[in-house]
Design an enzyme around this catalytic site. Structure first.
Site, PDB file in Angstrom:
ATOM      1  N   HIS B  40     -28.130 -29.317 -10.785  1.00 41.98           N
ATOM      2  CA  HIS B  40     -28.378 -28.717  -9.477  1.00 41.98           C
ATOM      3  C   HIS B  40     -29.480 -27.659  -9.560  1.00 41.98           C
ATOM      4  O   HIS B  40     -29.190 -26.481  -9.796  1.00 41.98           O
ATOM      5  CB  HIS B  40     -27.093 -28.082  -8.941  1.00 41.98           C
ATOM      6  CG  HIS B  40     -25.971 -29.055  -8.758  1.00 41.98           C
ATOM      7  ND1 HIS B  40     -25.236 -29.559  -9.814  1.00 41.98           N
ATOM      8  CD2 HIS B  40     -25.446 -29.622  -7.646  1.00 41.98           C
ATOM      9  CE1 HIS B  40     -24.321 -30.404  -9.353  1.00 41.98           C
ATOM     10  NE2 HIS B  40     -24.412 -30.459  -8.045  1.00 41.98           N
ATOM     11  N   HIS B 271     -30.766 -29.898  -3.943  1.00 46.07           N
ATOM     12  CA  HIS B 271     -29.448 -29.342  -4.270  1.00 46.07           C
ATOM     13  C   HIS B 271     -28.870 -29.876  -5.574  1.00 46.07           C
ATOM     14  O   HIS B 271     -28.540 -29.103  -6.465  1.00 46.07           O
ATOM     15  CB  HIS B 271     -28.450 -29.607  -3.138  1.00 46.07           C
ATOM     16  CG  HIS B 271     -27.027 -29.346  -3.545  1.00 46.07           C
ATOM     17  ND1 HIS B 271     -26.510 -28.066  -3.604  1.00 46.07           N
ATOM     18  CD2 HIS B 271     -26.028 -30.165  -3.966  1.00 46.07           C
ATOM     19  CE1 HIS B 271     -25.262 -28.123  -4.019  1.00 46.07           C
ATOM     20  NE2 HIS B 271     -24.942 -29.384  -4.252  1.00 46.07           N
ATOM     21  N   GLU B 418      -1.389 -17.446  -0.485  1.00 46.17           N
ATOM     22  CA  GLU B 418      -1.013 -17.939  -1.806  1.00 46.17           C
ATOM     23  C   GLU B 418      -2.232 -18.262  -2.660  1.00 46.17           C
ATOM     24  O   GLU B 418      -2.253 -18.004  -3.867  1.00 46.17           O
ATOM     25  CB  GLU B 418      -0.138 -19.199  -1.674  1.00 46.17           C
ATOM     26  CG  GLU B 418       1.175 -18.982  -0.932  1.00 46.17           C
ATOM     27  CD  GLU B 418       1.016 -18.989   0.582  1.00 46.17           C
ATOM     28  OE1 GLU B 418      -0.090 -19.296   1.082  1.00 46.17           O
ATOM     29  OE2 GLU B 418       1.997 -18.680   1.283  1.00 46.17           O
ATOM     30  N   HIS B 480       9.719 -26.840   3.535  1.00 44.04           N
ATOM     31  CA  HIS B 480       9.915 -25.786   2.544  1.00 44.04           C
ATOM     32  C   HIS B 480      10.583 -26.291   1.268  1.00 44.04           C
ATOM     33  O   HIS B 480      10.719 -25.530   0.320  1.00 44.04           O
ATOM     34  CB  HIS B 480      10.755 -24.654   3.146  1.00 44.04           C
ATOM     35  CG  HIS B 480      10.005 -23.800   4.134  1.00 44.04           C
ATOM     36  ND1 HIS B 480       9.308 -24.328   5.194  1.00 44.04           N
ATOM     37  CD2 HIS B 480       9.827 -22.459   4.223  1.00 44.04           C
ATOM     38  CE1 HIS B 480       8.747 -23.351   5.883  1.00 44.04           C
ATOM     39  NE2 HIS B 480       9.042 -22.216   5.322  1.00 44.04           N
TER      40      HIS B 480
END
Lengths: 674, 674
Positions: B40, B271, B418, B480
């Site tokens: 890249h 890129h 999280e 859950h």
């Protein structure tokens, strides 16, 4: 409904009535959670006033026709507040939500599950609970609305998507992906209510966040408002403004969590536990709600049922419009999401053609070729990629991108947002009228995990196109090389995971993904070219059995090689070497889908696996393969993370080679003999 | 270094020199990518000017002492631009990065992997590639710096964390979690450069985003600046301002991707692919860089090496300060992250005590009790939770929370984030001086997957405390209730997954997590109470073997029950029933860690598993269990998603009961006999 009229001329009795209506919610919530001895009263009691105004004055739904396509979508992103949804459903009169269901809150088999579960009760637009999924999925629903409106006109498609989100939804990163996309596409009929109660489970939100959410949403292109979430007029004014704003909206509703519980409201204590008998008694006094548990006075219930009557009128008007529209029949057809049979005929011809030509291409390229056929034959499919379009090969000729102000295209540039893409695809599928597919690298299934799981749990037909599926991607190295991802997906209930071995299986697996309309599919594809392996054309889609004997032996099998995807070719080479060099009869079994193989009869499975020793070859983690190789089998694959190097070097480095298979087969056979 | 002096008095030759220095980067990047025929070039060429100014005038590092604790941290969040890092390392003179390594870019065994890999070459602070991880991990590093400074003073700890992030990093949702946390805690020494080149892989970023990033970061509490990323003075001024701002900083650097490639710069073509021989030749002309590939003129190289000389001086000064500081010895001790031996002695006493008392508690509660001991005995551990503190039970008495302006605490309220939590814990661990642990529900491991994988790939000692580990959590329902999560974690290389069965195993598993300093651990814990099962105290940590015979039989085994966590108790009940009701000798094997069991000798594994038929019992997906139950075994567990109901109802509903085990055992035994 003339909202303005309501706003201007609303008499005091109206306010009184809405107060009572909201308190009906609060009482049902308190009582249900108490009876279950489990649940979350805080959010529903805090948002009861907003919900009352939204439903009383604005929302468009008909509880007797919960699948009415032009209903407003209501998404409870803060899914722990499920009792708000159930109370609303009882109050407006969904037939499947009698008071007895509220009394069975959180009990086995009840429609009133701990979190709203799609398919359990009518009117639940999606499963929520994992925070942030609601707002992100709603973006897909709002996008679907715009795209259907572009196709069928505002006469037929013209509805809003309302979301109730909590602090958790806004803190989860997926929400940023969602609002960035929604703002970019200017999904102006998306209206998000933020239950801004400044409380999360650990305590005040000031423990963990200082973000100016209004500024953040504004930065994403949202219209933003900040209101008192307990002032009925402010609420109504904000919704009316949001509908007129021409932009997606965030309405920050300053609320008191658990409002109505005099001693606990405003604290995290009301969030996730019953209030207790004493506090509920005190709340009944404070709310001036002297009625028995699970009892709503008739006049209040009747006012609530007006919502349904208004909705029924609107639905009837809509039906007339559809019947008059020249596009009405097409609209109904799209709603069925039936891929035309011609697609499958063309795919069969495609297979025949490429078996003859022995076309050797990367399976990602084969997928692009297949999509060229599919997307030409039907416009149900909506493509997209998380900024890897020309790597995933998900766009086909003539597909135009959807853009702000022009929703007539059918390709979505989801941006570098795998999680947001997956959730938006869930929303497109849930809304109806579309079969979404979207691409990323298999390794980045990690980022989309939360939403992929919901695709499965909700049984939505979403097709994940996951390319660059192993060390075969080469130089990008271990961060980009999936190891555990196949196991992660295969362990997830309700997903078909496909790893086709060549162009033929790729066509077959796509066919299966289109046919299995009750679940998501993940099609796992190679970056590198793979030989065409199919010996000859058959009408049968052989991948439909999940696994099949690609190469049988003339003599009794001495060993069976099990493989998927790019490793099937390696297994074939090994089988050739075993025969030529060692006179060992090795069969090759291709296993594009474990799930479908598991669903076959034991007799079929035995015929494929057979009694000879088995070697599994897959450039991934072993976990799960013992199911197929058995006690005496061997596994050739990855035992740790990958590395950065050209692909062929990596296969040698990690010992996933025909030579290794040959040596392992010889060892297994000799162990068996002696 | 006096930055202001440099800024004010910088002669023209300085600009010329920096231009040449930056072009040295560009040339090395072009040539390395071309030679590898992979990589890249766009990002490194675009950010070469920013990198030059940052390294030339500001950064603090000593290539001869890459582990110097007070070095500035440099995180290349846009990891695909790895050649920028390698070029910089060569230029400033890291001994392990000679020019030959650049010539081996992306080849097997090279230090110059496709993406920066932690541990492959010195000075790489973390593995990047999966977008957004860099910025989120850097937040943990910057937090660690503030916390160490609070403990040891600015004399010893006073460095910056610099991040280079691309559009992808900013679009990924994890970035929002990260900047929200960084802004909230006011991590003022975190400085993020945004490579604002308006190009992503699919094309212009306008295809997929319209967010005003400056406004977004400002909303999160960042100081924001917008500069020309090719103007050396503007760059230097912005960095100086950021360092002085007293807030975390975002510097939007408007750059041209692939700058220097005259025909391709500014487009996505630069890129992720080599520029090609012709374009590189044209770039050499355009950049006025007539030098041979991989050749940097001595005077330019020498100017680059000044960076190292300045850093060496700074490090020497620092060493003097440490030697004079009364806290110097403590600082050095903390850097070793050695948990004192007393912890393990106390944990042994804890085990003995609770075996005597037969303490029945949820394993999450047992974990809290263990943490009470650990956190008292050492202050290396840093606790936290993603807003589930009182569910995960991760805080212990006396632990104060870290807050903006007061970093002397050791508990982090990570918020409902999280993914951000996991990445921040990686940063805390990578920075040095801390052992972080953090809690969430096991089901939400999904959200943190991307960062958990990096914990494993980087071999960092991060402890995930994942509670509510099965249908045993009850009413919250299928969203859950983890099903596939154990398989997902077990399939991931390099993680120890622990699922303790009782208070004793919980203590043992925590002990192992503290001892295994070269990898992350996931400790999976129950919501519900579990009986103490250990028959008697032994000095040995029995969980260390991964699996062991908890209950042996007097007679030869007729059947072996394998289980983990909460299902071990059920297996024990079943064993009792089998003996009492059917005179069947059933052994019970507890398997708290498959990884550790797999690492035992085959003889030990055979002695545990034995020859009798085996039944595995785990309230989770089957995937992986066939490794242990073998061809003739059976599995009792989950075959789909969970449901919402009280836990005991769910165990019955899904047939995970002693009765089912008994029936299955009898069937297996009879099949064996006849």
């Amino acid at each position: 409904m003339n909202t303005q009229a309501l706003l201007q001329d609303k008499p005091d009795t109206e306010i009184l009535s809405e107060r009572d209506m909201a308190n009906a919610i609060r009482a049902l919530v308190m009582d249900s959670v108490q009876k279950a001895n489990s649940g979350h009263p805080g959010m529903p009691m805090g948002m009861a006033d907003v919900a009352t105004v939204l439903f009383r004055r604005f929302i468009k739904l008909d509880p007797l026709h919960p699948q009415w396509p032009d209903r407003d979508r209501f998404v409870l992103s803060a899914g722990h507040g499920s009792m708000l949804q159930y109370a609303l459903h009882y109050l407006v009169g969904y037939p499947d939500m009698p008071i007895e269901e509220l009394q069975r809150f959180r009990q086995i088999g009840a429609k009133t599950a701990g979190h709203p579960e799609y398919g359990h009760a009518q009117g639940i637009e999606m499963t929520t609970g994992p925070l942030g999924q609601g707002i992100a999925t709603a973006v897909g629903m709002a996008l679907a609305e715009r795209m259907q409106a572009a196709r069928f006109g505002a006469d037929i498609v013209d509805h809003h998507t309302y979301v109730m989100a909590g602090d958790g939804c806004l803190q989860e990163g997926i929400s940023q992906e969602a609002i960035d996309l929604a703002g970019h596409l200017n999904l102006s009929k998306l209206i998000v209510f933020w239950d801004n109660n400044a409380i999360s489970i650990d305590g005040p939100t000031s423990l963990s966040t200082s973000t100016d959410q209004l500024a953040r949403f504004k930065a994403a292109g949202f219209d933003v408002q900040d209101i008192d979430g307990h002032d009925f007029d402010e609420i109504a004014g904000a919704i009316a403004h949001a509908k007129a704003s021409g932009r997606p909206s965030l309405i920050s509703c300053r609320t008191i969590i658990g409002k109505g519980a005099p001693n606990l409201q405003g604290t995290e204590k009301t969030h996730g536990a019953p209030l207790g008998v004493a506090e509920i008694a005190a709340a009944r006094l404070a709310l001036d709600w002297p009625h028995e548990p699970f009892t709503v006075p008739e006049h209040i219930l009747e006012t609530w049922r007006d919502v349904a009557r208004r909705g029924a009128d609107e639905r009837r008007d809509w039906s007339v419009r559809v019947s008059k529209s020249p596009l009405g029949e097409d609209f109904k057809l799209a709603a069925q999401k039936q891929v035309p049979a011609t697609v499958f005929e063309e795919l069969a011809a495609f297979r025949r053609d490429h078996i003859e030509k022995a076309t050797k291409v990367a399976t990602r390229k084969a997928s692009e070729m297949v999509l060229g056929i599919v997307n030409t034959a039907t416009d149900l499919t909506i493509g997209g990629s998380a900024d890897l379009t020309h790597s995933n090969l998900t766009v086909t000729p003539g597909m135009r991108a959807v853009a702000s102000g022009d929703f007539s295209g059918r390709y979505i540039h989801y941006g570098i947002r795998e999680h947001g893409m997956a959730a938006a695809m869930n929303g497109l599928a849930l809304h109806g009228g579309f079969i979404p597919y979207g691409g990323t690298f298999l390794a980045f299934a990690d980022y989309a995990r939360g939403a992929i799981r919901l695709s499965a749990l909700m049984g939505q037909q979403v097709v994940y196109v996951m390319t660059h599926d192993s060390i075969g991607l080469g130089e990008d190295g271990p961060t980009h090389q999936p190891i555990e991802h196949l196991a992660m997906l295969r362990a997830t209930p309700g997903i078909n995971v496909f790893r086709p071995a060549d162009i033929i299986e790729t066509a077959e697996c796509w066919e299966l993904a289109l046919k299995h309309s009750d679940r998501p599919s993940v099609i796992v594809l190679s970056r590198q070219n793979l030989a065409m392996l199919r010996p000859g054309y058959t009408d049968e889609n052989r991948s439909a059995r999940g696994a099949y004997v690609l190469r049988e032996t003339a003599e009794p099998r001495a060993v069976t090689l099990l493989a998927t995807g790019s490793e099937v070719e390696i297994a074939c080479t090994a089988a050739d070497m075993l025969r030529a060099q060692h006179k060992i009869a090795a069969a090759v079994v291709s296993m594009p889908s474990w799930e479908l193989f598991e669903a076959q009869t034991p007799a079929y499975r035995r015929s494929v696996l057979a009694a000879a020793p088995r070697i599994a070859i897959e450039a991934a983690a072993r976990l799960g393969w013992d199911r197929w190789i058995g006690d005496k089998g061997a596994f050739i694959g990855m035992h740790g993370f990958g590395a950065s190097a050209p692909a062929s070097d990596l296969y040698r480095h990690f010992g996933i080679t025909p030579e290794k298979i040959v040596a392992t087969a010889r060892k297994l056979i000799s162990e068996k003999e002696y």
